[in-house]
Design a protein around this motif. Structure first.
Motif, PDB file in Angstrom:
ATOM      1  N   ARG A  88       0.867  -1.174   0.000  1.00 26.49           N
ATOM      2  CA  ARG A  88       0.000   0.000   0.000  1.00 26.49           C
ATOM      3  C   ARG A  88       0.903   1.224   0.000  1.00 26.49           C
ATOM      4  NH1 ARG A  88      -3.319  -3.084  -1.679  1.00 26.49           N
ATOM      5  NH2 ARG A  88      -5.014  -3.929  -0.467  1.00 26.49           N
ATOM      6  N   HIS A  91       1.619   8.008   2.535  1.00 26.09           N
ATOM      7  CA  HIS A  91       2.107   8.357   3.866  1.00 26.09           C
ATOM      8  C   HIS A  91       1.381   7.514   4.902  1.00 26.09           C
ATOM      9  CE1 HIS A  91       4.447  11.784   2.514  1.00 26.09           C
ATOM     10  NE2 HIS A  91       3.441  12.101   1.722  1.00 26.09           N
ATOM     11  N   PHE A  92       2.088   7.143   5.924  1.00 28.73           N
ATOM     12  CA  PHE A  92       1.544   6.294   6.984  1.00 28.73           C
ATOM     13  C   PHE A  92       0.171   6.772   7.446  1.00 28.73           C
ATOM     14  CE2 PHE A  92       0.951   5.351  11.486  1.00 28.73           C
ATOM     15  CZ  PHE A  92       1.108   3.976  11.494  1.00 28.73           C
ATOM     16  N   GLU A  93       0.079   8.054   7.728  1.00 28.44           N
ATOM     17  CA  GLU A  93      -1.164   8.595   8.286  1.00 28.44           C
ATOM     18  C   GLU A  93      -2.300   8.678   7.262  1.00 28.44           C
ATOM     19  OE1 GLU A  93       1.381  12.114   6.988  1.00 28.44           O
ATOM     20  OE2 GLU A  93       1.724  10.230   8.039  1.00 28.44           O
ATOM     21  N   LEU A  95      -3.004   6.197   5.195  1.00 29.67           N
ATOM     22  CA  LEU A  95      -3.543   4.846   5.022  1.00 29.67           C
ATOM     23  C   LEU A  95      -4.419   4.507   6.225  1.00 29.67           C
ATOM     24  CD1 LEU A  95      -0.335   3.023   3.774  1.00 29.67           C
ATOM     25  CD2 LEU A  95      -2.213   3.918   2.404  1.00 29.67           C
ATOM     26  N   HIS A 100      -3.583  -0.952   6.714  1.00 26.71           N
ATOM     27  CA  HIS A 100      -2.413  -1.457   7.441  1.00 26.71           C
ATOM     28  C   HIS A 100      -2.650  -2.899   7.887  1.00 26.71           C
ATOM     29  CE1 HIS A 100       0.042   2.154   7.554  1.00 26.71           C
ATOM     30  NE2 HIS A 100      -1.008   2.870   7.960  1.00 26.71           N
ATOM     31  N   THR A 103      -2.321  -5.385   4.992  1.00 26.06           N
ATOM     32  CA  THR A 103      -0.915  -5.611   4.667  1.00 26.06           C
ATOM     33  C   THR A 103      -0.288  -6.611   5.631  1.00 26.06           C
ATOM     34  OG1 THR A 103      -0.706  -3.405   3.706  1.00 26.06           O
ATOM     35  CG2 THR A 103       1.336  -4.491   4.368  1.00 26.06           C
TER      36      THR A 103
END
Length: 125
Positions: A88, A91-93, A95, A100, A103
């Motif tokens: 995916r 940026h972390f935030e 998603l 998460h 994944t």
């Protein structure tokens, strides 16, 4: 005949691995969530090739797929090659927690589940 079971076998590293082992005379088991692509790879490789659709996040599917391949290979499973994976981007935030989790479910839990399902057959071979 040596046998290898490959997750994520319909594309990328899994497909390249399937082609390499098949070329070297191995019996190849193809597993992937994309059944249409699996059918195309199976048609390409032909004999000494087995395939089944698999969602690696489902332990019962993992166990059934490993058992079916081992049976088709005369009870043998010499190598398990875990190549199923998802990526995916972003940026972390950006998603979601669900993205998460998916994944982790595919990339980590799927690998673990396939190892657990295959271990008795690997030990026997």
């Amino acid at each position: 005949m040596d046998s290898i079971l490959i997750t994520g076998a319909a594309s990328g590293i899994g497909l390249a691995t399937a082609r390499r082992f098949h070329t070297n005379g191995w019996r190849v088991g193809l597993l992937d969530v994309n059944e249409g692509a699996l059918q195309a790879v199976h048609a390409e490789l032909g004999e000494r090739c087995w395939y089944q659709r698999l969602d690696v996040t489902d332990m019962s599917q993992c166990e059934a797929a490993v058992a079916a391949f081992a049976e088709s290979a005369g009870g043998r499973l010499d190598v398990l090659f875990n190549s199923a994976g998802v990526l995916r981007m972003g940026h972390f935030e950006d998603l979601s927690a669900e993205q998460h989790r998916f994944t982790l479910d595919v990339n980590v839990a799927g690998t673990l589940q396939m190892c657990l399902a295959a271990l008795p057959y690997l030990k026997q071979s």
